[in-house]
Structure formats: structure tokens, C-alpha cells
Design a protein around this motif. Structure first.
Motif, PDB file in Angstrom:
ATOM      1  N   ASP A 196       0.828  -1.209   0.000  1.00 23.27           N
ATOM      2  CA  ASP A 196       0.000   0.000   0.000  1.00 23.27           C
ATOM      3  C   ASP A 196       0.862   1.259   0.000  1.00 23.27           C
ATOM      4  N   VAL A 197       1.967   1.205   0.738  1.00 21.44           N
ATOM      5  CA  VAL A 197       2.876   2.345   0.788  1.00 21.44           C
ATOM      6  C   VAL A 197       3.543   2.549  -0.576  1.00 21.44           C
ATOM      7  N   ILE A 198       3.986   1.461  -1.178  1.00 17.25           N
ATOM      8  CA  ILE A 198       4.631   1.543  -2.493  1.00 17.25           C
ATOM      9  C   ILE A 198       3.673   2.111  -3.531  1.00 17.25           C
ATOM     10  N   ASN A 199       2.434   1.650  -3.518  1.00 19.99           N
ATOM     11  CA  ASN A 199       1.442   2.151  -4.482  1.00 19.99           C
ATOM     12  C   ASN A 199       1.144   3.630  -4.270  1.00 19.99           C
ATOM     13  N   ALA A 200       1.064   4.035  -3.005  1.00 16.65           N
ATOM     14  CA  ALA A 200       0.810   5.448  -2.700  1.00 16.65           C
ATOM     15  C   ALA A 200       1.973   6.313  -3.183  1.00 16.65           C
ATOM     16  N   LEU A 201       3.195   5.810  -3.030  1.00 17.65           N
ATOM     17  CA  LEU A 201       4.375   6.543  -3.506  1.00 17.65           C
ATOM     18  C   LEU A 201       4.370   6.662  -5.032  1.00 17.65           C
ATOM     19  N   LYS A 202       3.974   5.611  -5.707  1.00 17.67           N
ATOM     20  CA  LYS A 202       3.910   5.635  -7.175  1.00 17.67           C
ATOM     21  C   LYS A 202       2.924   6.697  -7.658  1.00 17.67           C
ATOM     22  N   GLU A 203       1.764   6.760  -7.010  1.00 18.98           N
ATOM     23  CA  GLU A 203       0.756   7.754  -7.390  1.00 18.98           C
ATOM     24  C   GLU A 203       1.272   9.163  -7.130  1.00 18.98           C
ATOM     25  N   HIS A 204       1.956   9.335  -6.006  1.00 16.93           N
ATOM     26  CA  HIS A 204       2.504  10.650  -5.661  1.00 16.93           C
ATOM     27  C   HIS A 204       3.558  11.074  -6.676  1.00 16.93           C
ATOM     28  N   LYS A 205       4.360  10.122  -7.133  1.00 19.03           N
ATOM     29  CA  LYS A 205       5.418  10.430  -8.099  1.00 19.03           C
ATOM     30  C   LYS A 205       4.819  10.908  -9.424  1.00 19.03           C
ATOM     31  N   LYS A 206       3.704  10.305  -9.823  1.00 19.61           N
ATOM     32  CA  LYS A 206       3.027  10.733 -11.064  1.00 19.61           C
ATOM     33  C   LYS A 206       2.589  12.191 -10.971  1.00 19.61           C
ATOM     34  N   VAL A 207       1.979  12.538  -9.841  1.00 19.62           N
ATOM     35  CA  VAL A 207       1.502  13.912  -9.639  1.00 19.62           C
ATOM     36  C   VAL A 207       2.686  14.874  -9.612  1.00 19.62           C
ATOM     37  N   GLN A 208       3.736  14.499  -8.914  1.00 18.08           N
ATOM     38  CA  GLN A 208       4.909  15.363  -8.801  1.00 18.08           C
ATOM     39  C   GLN A 208       5.574  15.577 -10.155  1.00 18.08           C
ATOM     40  N   ASN A 209       5.659  14.536 -10.966  1.00 13.64           N
ATOM     41  CA  ASN A 209       6.273  14.646 -12.289  1.00 13.64           C
ATOM     42  C   ASN A 209       5.534  15.647 -13.170  1.00 13.64           C
ATOM     43  N   LYS A 210       4.197  15.676 -13.052  1.00 14.61           N
ATOM     44  CA  LYS A 210       3.400  16.639 -13.826  1.00 14.61           C
ATOM     45  C   LYS A 210       3.718  18.072 -13.409  1.00 14.61           C
ATOM     46  N   VAL A 211       3.882  18.275 -12.083  1.00 16.61           N
ATOM     47  CA  VAL A 211       4.221  19.612 -11.568  1.00 16.61           C
ATOM     48  C   VAL A 211       5.597  20.034 -12.066  1.00 16.61           C
ATOM     49  N   ILE A 212       6.556  19.124 -12.032  1.00 15.27           N
ATOM     50  CA  ILE A 212       7.920  19.413 -12.492  1.00 15.27           C
ATOM     51  C   ILE A 212       7.911  19.781 -13.972  1.00 15.27           C
ATOM     52  N   GLU A 213       7.108  19.043 -14.748  1.00 14.92           N
ATOM     53  CA  GLU A 213       7.007  19.304 -16.189  1.00 14.92           C
ATOM     54  C   GLU A 213       6.421  20.687 -16.460  1.00 14.92           C
ATOM     55  N   GLN A 214       5.429  21.079 -15.669  1.00 12.91           N
ATOM     56  CA  GLN A 214       4.776  22.381 -15.845  1.00 12.91           C
ATOM     57  C   GLN A 214       5.687  23.533 -15.436  1.00 12.91           C
ATOM     58  N   LEU A 215       6.427  23.366 -14.341  1.00  8.72           N
ATOM     59  CA  LEU A 215       7.230  24.465 -13.809  1.00  8.72           C
ATOM     60  C   LEU A 215       8.612  24.575 -14.438  1.00  8.72           C
ATOM     61  N   GLY A 216       9.136  23.483 -14.913  1.00  3.72           N
ATOM     62  CA  GLY A 216      10.458  23.509 -15.544  1.00  3.72           C
ATOM     63  C   GLY A 216      11.543  23.995 -14.611  1.00  3.72           C
ATOM     64  N   ASN A 217      12.263  25.054 -15.013  1.00  2.81           N
ATOM     65  CA  ASN A 217      13.382  25.568 -14.226  1.00  2.81           C
ATOM     66  C   ASN A 217      12.942  26.264 -12.939  1.00  2.81           C
ATOM     67  N   ASP A 218      11.654  26.560 -12.802  1.00  2.00           N
ATOM     68  CA  ASP A 218      11.159  27.190 -11.574  1.00  2.00           C
ATOM     69  C   ASP A 218      11.014  26.179 -10.434  1.00  2.00           C
ATOM     70  N   TYR A 219      11.222  24.921 -10.749  1.00  2.00           N
ATOM     71  CA  TYR A 219      11.113  23.859  -9.739  1.00  2.00           C
ATOM     72  C   TYR A 219      12.512  23.495  -9.254  1.00  2.00           C
ATOM     73  N   TYR A 220      12.711  23.548  -7.954  1.00  2.00           N
ATOM     74  CA  TYR A 220      13.989  23.200  -7.335  1.00  2.00           C
ATOM     75  C   TYR A 220      14.069  21.674  -7.270  1.00  2.00           C
ATOM     76  N   ASN A 221      14.603  21.079  -8.309  1.00  2.00           N
ATOM     77  CA  ASN A 221      14.549  19.621  -8.439  1.00  2.00           C
ATOM     78  C   ASN A 221      15.784  18.947  -7.851  1.00  2.00           C
ATOM     79  N   GLN A 222      15.663  18.558  -6.561  1.00  2.00           N
ATOM     80  CA  GLN A 222      16.735  17.845  -5.882  1.00  2.00           C
ATOM     81  C   GLN A 222      16.289  16.440  -5.481  1.00  2.00           C
ATOM     82  N   ASP A 223      15.250  15.935  -6.168  1.00  2.00           N
ATOM     83  CA  ASP A 223      14.819  14.553  -6.004  1.00  2.00           C
ATOM     84  C   ASP A 223      14.046  14.284  -4.705  1.00  2.00           C
ATOM     85  N   PHE A 224      13.612  15.332  -3.986  1.00  3.07           N
ATOM     86  CA  PHE A 224      12.886  15.123  -2.736  1.00  3.07           C
ATOM     87  C   PHE A 224      11.492  14.549  -2.992  1.00  3.07           C
ATOM     88  N   ILE A 225      11.120  13.567  -2.178  1.00  3.72           N
ATOM     89  CA  ILE A 225       9.784  12.981  -2.294  1.00  3.72           C
ATOM     90  C   ILE A 225       8.739  13.958  -1.786  1.00  3.72           C
TER      91      ILE A 225
END
Length: 403
Positions: free
Chosen positions: A278-307
Motif C-alpha cells: 500500500d505504501v509503495i502504491n501510494a508513492l507511485k501515485e505521488h510520483k506521477k503527480v509530482q512529475n506533472k508539476v515538475i514538467e509544468q514548472l520547468g526551471n522554476d522547480y527546485y529539483n533535488q529529487d525530494f519525495i
């Protein structure tokens, strides 16, 4: 060994002194290794010549035996400034521990700040500890202050700045406690399984940014909140269902931009935890949402791999521990649960549920990253003792049903 005795400051021209000047002595104590000139020691304040002679004889004996020590005139305040970097460098101390030591030094300064180290007596030090108790400081706080005081004076003794350690026989006075108080202190508050289910359900419905996943992972892993905030995606092994704990988050000013990542609390704290699907699945879903935000913000996102990265302001920076505490308090209130509980209470909750599930204390310690933690032991024993009582009651009920 050369030396002489005299009445210090005496202006009497007669053979017999009538001005009441005290006796003093000046004697040679060796050669200065830098200048090559003789070193002398002067001491005064003696009522009689015999007293001065006895003190001089004792000093000469120390010099001859190689035990003589010229005590420093440094004040307590001056030495603590020198001691702190020595302490920090010698033990590779974390910033949080330095802040604690500074706080504890601050509690001793009102008593000793301008006193010379050599003039601080055992009674003075014990009186200070007793006075802190009168001011209402807790046992644990005073124990910490005494621990810091001991380290400071022992280092001064080691550096031969003083002859005696005034903390040597010091003790922290404690009030006798009732059985009820002891039991209440020994077993920390935590959520029962029904309460945890309600809390997680509330987080899912009423939670703010990241709340549902944050409290799911804290509850299901028992990791410290500082370890959680420091997690990066590279720490998650989706294939083997593990999370690696390799660092912790430090940010005393709660400024999202000024965080530090430090080694875990102890060597044992560096570990790999197996987690539920259940934890792994929840993390996978969270990663999908986060990836969309990173894609939208581009360089405005401080991307240091934090969950657990901020998605509203200061995009990409790790969330602040204080926010996790505040969010938990809010959710506890909504759920009608004990609002005094903290994220660390979920660590105790995890311990209690593992104990109830029959997991051994050794395995629980390993999962939590402990070598020897009394609080964890107390929770474990409390739960297992309750289970033993329940087993005994069931046995009695069974026997009664056979009559």
C-alpha cells in the motif's frame, strides 16, 4: 630552592609589625622554557609566618614531585567559548547538539560567567544545580545541564587549567514520584489501532499538502519525521519494496530555503526498511503527480529529487518539520483525538502495533534504527503485558465454561 618570607605591604620601620599586614612568600619553581629565566611563585594572605612556611613547603613538594600545576585565571565564560569548538571537532557533533549545549551553557552562565574556573567550588556548583531545581526546571533538563557542566570542567582538568573538578560529586536532586506518575512517564502516549485508522482516514479526507502520504509512511514505517522529510526518490526501491534511511533533515529556523541534510542520528539509524505494498502504491501515485508539476514548472522547480517537496510555494524544496507537526495537530482535532500527540507518537504507535502483531523487540529495534532505547522497550513491554493479561483472562474464562 630559593625563596623568602615577608609581610606584604608592611611599612612599619620597627622590627615588630603593627600595621596588620599579612604574610607572603616568593619562591623559585623552575625555569621558563622560553626565556630561560627563573620562574617564581608568590602567594600572600597568611596570618602567621608559620602558615606561610607550611604553604611554601607544600608547594615545593609539588614542584619536586612533578605534580605542581599553575591554575589558569580564565573565567568560566571565556573557557566555554574555547571549549565548544574543541567539543564539536573531537566528536563530530551535529548542529542540533551544539544548539543544545549552548542552551545548557546559558543556564550555567548566571552562576559562573565571570568567576575564574579555579575559584568555582564543589559547593558552588551543587548550589547552582539545586537552584535550577527551585526555579522549576525538569529532571531531564537539569541532567542535561549537569552533563554539559561535567564535560566543560573535565576538559579544563585535562588541559591542566584547574586542579580539581567541581562537578565530580555533583548530583541532580529529584522528587520522589508516585507509582501512577512513574507509569504515566514510562509509557509514552500513542494511538490504538482503531484510532490510527481514524486518523489516517481523516488525513485522506481533510489533509492538506502531502498529509495523507506523510502520515501513512510515518505510521507504516516508524521512521523519524526528520528522516521522512529528507527522503529522496533514489531511496525507494519499488521492485523490492524497501526504503533506505541514509540522512536526516535539519532546519532549526524553519526556513524552507535554509535546510541541511545530515547523517542519521546514530550509526544504527542508517538502515533499509521493508514496506507494505500500500505504501509503495501510494508513492507511485505521488510520483506521477509530482512529475506533472515538475514538467509544468520547468526551471522554476527546485529539483533535488525530494519525495516530500513543496508544490505551492518554494517549489521543490523539502517540506518543513514544523508544518508536519502543525498539520498533525489539525487532523487530530478534526478526528477528535488527543491533540498532544506528535509525529514522534506515530513511531511509538508503530512499535505498539508491531508488538501486538507478535514481532520481537529485537526486530522492532532494528526497524526503528535503535541499539538500545528505553522508551521503545517500555512501549513493547506495556503492550505485551496487556496481551499476557488478556491470554490469562481467556484461559480463566475457558476453564469456567467447563464447570
Amino acid at each position: 630552592m630559593k625563596g623568602h618570607f615577608y609581610r606584604r605591604g608592611c611599612k612599619c620601620k620597627k622590627k615588630k609589625c603593627t600595621c596588620g599586614s599579612k604574610w607572603a612568600f616568593t619562591i623559585d619553581i623552575g625555569i621558563d622554557p622560553i626565556t630561560g629565566k627563573r620562574k617564581q611563585k608568590t602567594k600572600s594572605g597568611f596570618n602567621t609566618e608559620q602558615e606561610a612556611e607550611a604553604a611554601a613547603a607544600a608547594l615545593i613538594h609539588e614542584v619536586n614531585e612533578g605534580t605542581y600545576l599553575e591554575e589558569s585565571d580564565k573565567t568560566f565564560s571565556e573557557f566555554t567559548i574555547e571549549w565548544l569548538p574543541i567539543y564539536s571537532d573531537s566528536k563530530d557533533v551535529k548542529p542540533g547538539t551544539i544548539r543544545v549545549r549552548l542552551h545548557e551553557i546559558g543556564k550555567l552562565l548566571p552562576y559562573f560567567a565571570q568567576l575564574k574556573l579555579k575559584d568555582i567550588t564543589r559547593k558552588m556548583y551543587q548550589d547552582a544545580l539545586n537552584d535550577l531545581k527551585e526555579q522549576g526546571y525538569s529532571d531531564s533538563t537539569r541532567e542535561g545541564i549537569n552533563r554539559t557542566g561535567r564535560m566543560i570542567f573535565r576538559k579544563a582538568l585535562e588541559l591542566e587549567l584547574i586542579k580539581k573538578d567541581p562537578t565530580e560529586f555533583a548530583y541532580v536532586k529529584k522528587d520522589k514520584k508516585t507509582i501512577e506518575q512513574l507509569e504515566e512517564e514510562e509509557v509514552p502516549k500513542y494511538l490504538e489501532k482503531e484510532e490510527l485508522a481514524l486518523f489516517l482516514e481523516t488525513a485522506g479526507i481533510h489533509g492538506l499538502e502531502h498529509d495523507d502520504l506523510v502520515f501513512l509512511i510515518l505510521a507504516y514505517t516508524g521512521i523519524r519525521v526528520g528522516e521522512l522529510v529528507a527522503l529522496k526518490w533514489k531511496d525507494v526501491d519499488f521492485k523490492n519494496h524497501t526504503i533506505s534511511i541514509t540522512k536526516t533533515y535539519y532546519n532549526p529556523n524553519n526556513n524552507a530555503l535554509e535546510y541541511q541534510l545530515l547523517p542519521p542520528k546514530t550509526r544504527k539509524s542508517r538502515r533499509k526498511i521493508v514496506v507494505d505494498e500500500d505504501v509503495i502504491n501510494a508513492l507511485k501515485e505521488h510520483k506521477k503527480v509530482q512529475n506533472k508539476v515538475i514538467e509544468q514548472l520547468g526551471n522554476d522547480y527546485y529539483n533535488q529529487d525530494f519525495i516530500f517537496a513543496k508544490m505551492e510555494r518554494q517549489f521543490g524544496y523539502p517540506i518543513v518539520i514544523k508544518n508536519v507537526r502543525d498539520h498533525m495537530k489539525r487532523l487530530l482535532k478534526i478526528a477528535g483525538l488527543n491533540e498532544d500527540l506528535t509525529p514522534h507518537s506515530l513511531r511509538h504507535t508503530h512499535t505498539s502495533l508491531l508488538a501486538e502483531a507478535g514481532v520481537s523487540l529485537e526486530q522492532i529495534m532494528d526497524r526503528l534504527g535503535h541499539t538500545d532505547d528505553q522508551t521503545t522497550k517500555n512501549v513493547y513491554l506495556h503492550v505485551t503485558q496487556e496481551m499476557k493479561k488478556e491470554a490469562s483472562q481467556k484461559f480463566s474464562e475457558l476453564m469456567r465454561s467447563l464447570r
